[in-house]
Design a protein around this motif. Structure first.
Motif, short mmCIF file in Angstrom:
data_model
loop_
_atom_site.label_atom_id
_atom_site.label_comp_id
_atom_site.label_asym_id
_atom_site.label_seq_id
_atom_site.Cartn_x
_atom_site.Cartn_y
_atom_site.Cartn_z
N PHE A 115 19.11 -25.39 -22.76
CA PHE A 115 18.30 -25.80 -21.62
C PHE A 115 19.07 -25.68 -20.30
O PHE A 115 18.46 -25.39 -19.26
N ILE A 116 20.37 -25.89 -20.31
CA ILE A 116 21.15 -25.74 -19.08
C ILE A 116 21.16 -24.29 -18.64
O ILE A 116 21.00 -23.98 -17.45
N ASP A 117 21.34 -23.37 -19.58
CA ASP A 117 21.40 -21.95 -19.21
C ASP A 117 20.05 -21.45 -18.72
O ASP A 117 19.98 -20.62 -17.82
N ILE A 118 18.96 -21.95 -19.30
CA ILE A 118 17.64 -21.55 -18.83
C ILE A 118 17.41 -21.99 -17.39
O ILE A 118 16.89 -21.24 -16.56
N GLU A 119 17.83 -23.22 -17.08
CA GLU A 119 17.56 -23.78 -15.75
C GLU A 119 18.58 -23.34 -14.71
O GLU A 119 18.21 -23.05 -13.56
N HIS A 120 19.86 -23.29 -15.09
CA HIS A 120 20.91 -23.05 -14.10
C HIS A 120 21.66 -21.74 -14.31
O HIS A 120 22.48 -21.35 -13.47
#
Length: 263
Positions: A115-120
């Motif tokens: 989820f971090i890589d998708i968002e940031h």
């Protein structure tokens, strides 16, 4: 009794998922994941215990903060649910074994990475280091006990998994830098992420995870381009596909390999 255990594992997953939501929000912002206490990101009101019940608090509050009435991202609900479900799936697959504990730990890290890589579009070093720490503990354990996912007891197997995974992506990154003068072909975060995955999976399953990640990433990119959601020059985060490939390898890796060898 089995149902009771399953419920326990699911609830444990929900609780961990709630903490993972904190990590997903705070780590990219350089904030501590333990202090200050959980609060609304909009009005900064400290949340009470009733506001922190996984899944239910989100539904009871009708997807809004009880204090400022601003919408709450649905990510909070889905991360908790995903963590609970995957916890049960791993328990059903491995039972009460060291495999279950190891892959549960890795899965929790990968959920945050996803989820971090998708968002940031970043993979925090803190998560990679946590994964390496867990992988190192597992490596020491594997020196004295068999670890089924590796397929053998060779002491070098997890180290080769680390080298194969990270080494392949590093080569792709360097090749892209040489040919296109750009490091956007493959981010170093992806290279580092394969290091702990290699320690946990060994070289065979790491190769399968990479193969599945490339296939899933290519198909997803093609679909996005066909529907006009991306272009050939669009930068698409690759870590989510690495995560999906890793989960496929954990749950069905050897079955896939045996099926392929029998064709």
């Amino acid at each position: 009794m089995e149902i009771t255990y399953g419920v326990f594992v699911f609830i444990l997953g929900l609780v961990i998922g709630s903490y993972l939501n904190v990590c997903i929000y705070r780590i990219p912002r350089g904030e501590s994941t333990v202090s200050p206490p959980s609060h609304c990101p909009n009005c900064h009101t400290c949340l009470k215990p009733v506001d922190l019940i996984p899944l239910l608090s989100y539904l009871w509050a009708r997807r809004k903060c009880r204090y400022c009435r601003q919408p709450i991202s649905p990510r909070y609900f889905w991360v908790e649910l995903l963590t609970g479900v995957l916890s049960v799936v791993l328990w059903l697959r491995f039972g009460w074994t060291i495999d279950f504990v190891a892959f549960l730990f890795l899965t929790y890290i990968l959920i945050a990475v996803f989820f971090i890589d998708i968002e940031h579009m970043i993979i925090p070093d803190q998560l990679v280091m946590a994964g390496l720490g867990g992988g190192a503990v597992l490596f020491v354990y594997q020196l004295f006990q068999p670890f089924p996912i590796y397929g053998d007891r060779s002491w070098w197997n997890p180290l080769l998994g680390l080298a194969v995974g990270s080494g392949f992506l590093l080569a792709v990154s360097l090749l892209g830098l040489a040919l296109y003068k750009s490091d956007e072909v493959m981010g170093m975060g992806d290279v580092k992420l394969l290091a702990p995955i290699g320690l946990f999976l060994g070289w065979r399953m790491t190769l399968l995870a990479l193969f599945m990640a490339v296939i899933l990433g290519g198909l997803s990119s093609l679909v996005l381009i066909l529907f006009g959601k991306a272009t050939r020059k669009s930068v698409i985060p690759f870590a989510p596909f690495i995560v999906l490939g890793t989960w496929i390898s954990i749950l069905w890796g050897w079955q896939i390999v045996h099926w392929y060898l029998e064709i």
